[in-house]
Design an enzyme around this catalytic site. Sequence first.
Site, PDB file in Angstrom:
ATOM      1  CE  LYS A   1       4.376  -8.186   1.418  1.00 34.10           C
ATOM      2  NZ  LYS A   1       2.945  -7.897   1.562  1.00 34.10           N
TER       3      LYS A   1
ATOM      4  CG  PHE B   1       0.073  -6.131  10.276  1.00 38.32           C
ATOM      5  CD1 PHE B   1       0.859  -5.357   9.445  1.00 38.32           C
ATOM      6  CD2 PHE B   1      -0.970  -6.854   9.717  1.00 38.32           C
ATOM      7  CE1 PHE B   1       0.615  -5.307   8.078  1.00 38.32           C
ATOM      8  CE2 PHE B   1      -1.219  -6.814   8.347  1.00 38.32           C
ATOM      9  CZ  PHE B   1      -0.421  -6.044   7.524  1.00 38.32           C
TER      10      PHE B   1
ATOM     11  CE  LYS C   1      -4.735   2.088   0.179  1.00 38.50           C
ATOM     12  NZ  LYS C   1      -4.383   0.666   0.066  1.00 38.50           N
TER      13      LYS C   1
ATOM     14  CB  CYS D   1       0.848   0.898   0.541  1.00 44.55           C
ATOM     15  SG  CYS D   1       0.270   0.387  -1.081  1.00 44.55           S
TER      16      CYS D   1
END
Length: 432
Positions: free
Chosen positions: A328, A258, A213, A269
């Site tokens: 965002k 990205f 993660k 995050c």
Amino acid sequence: MNVSVVGSGYVGSSVAACFADLGHDVVAIDIDEDIVERLNAGESPIHEPGLPELIAEHAGGRLRATTEHAALAETDLTVLALQTPSREDGSIDLGVIEAGLRDVGEVLAEKEGYHVVVVKSTVIPGTTDERFVPILEEASGKTAGEDFDVAVNPEFQSQGSAVDDFLHPDKVVWGTTGDERTLALLEELYDPLVTPQDVPVVRTGRREAEMIKYANNVFLASKLSVINELGNICKQFDVDSYEVAEAIGLDDRISEQFLRSGVGWGGSCFPKDTDALRAAARTSGYEPTLLDAVVGVNDGQPRRMLELLDDHVDVAGKRVAVLGLAFKPGTDDIRGSRAKLVIEGLLDRGAEVAAYDPTAAADAMADLYPDVDYVASAEEALEGAHGALVVTDWDEFAALDEAFEAMAAPVVVDGRRIVEPRDGITYEGLTW
């Protein structure tokens, strides 16, 4: 199967609704009575595309909510989706999730039969083995591996697309001790998702799953900082960084995702996970020089945006519009928003700031910056402004031609490359 989900925030509410949509009977457990009431009324507690429809469809049927942890005794498996917020030094605070684990353990003490606790919360490698398992054993009086088990199942959901990310994943990760009973329950839980779409399932250890993660998010954060660094250099040579990104994105080793340069990454995050991994690395005796640079580049992007505005306008005593407060589009979350650094810089310069966002709650931002004028539309923010800074790439900001031209001084600094440069507007792209 019967599933309980502890925690109904950004992750928990979407996970609970999605599992219900897969056909499971789900009980969402949260200590916040307002959240529980909203879920049971078929209302989403957060702004997330697609989530209100799922909750409305399944509430009162396969999805219900309660404040009572005792409800998990009637389920086969419990998913922990509780917050692990950052401390001042970047390390994560486990207080909330450890309290939740004790509540779970107390219920397991009275439950008959095998039960699996699945950790979806993001934690440093080794946390489940060294902290979570002992808490559950102490609270329940039972033995891990015999009476219950703990698995790590990290989420890879982005705010603004959490439902779609869950229902159409590029991978599913299960971190376990290898117990066949646990794996069988995880297979039953995810089979309606994995089998029809042939989704890759990574079966690994708990520590590896915890690290996957962090590695996933930190790698993406690094990629964004690399393209921002390249974009900053491109601007020095009058090169369009988006054309460069499009070309290098065709390389299979790089890919196009990205590679959008701009004002930088934020949210809950990327900043939290990058800071947590840096802090953990230092604690272990390793100096994370590259990750420090990744964060340094990101932190510098809002400053560059303000410097471009300074080139055209002395904003002291003048109205300046900030378009976008959420970190965002597609979410109302202001955690880690680049707008915070932009607003701070403008206020330091003596500007009169007018801010607008289509979904982000102005009240939350007003608690931090009470002197800002939070308005009801982009047009109102731009009225009489001597400059505009586009911080969040909401689609509606691309269609403000007349409002931009009617500004007192039509100067636009676009941090997301959403505004089309045109005659009558002094335009500055951040990194192109």
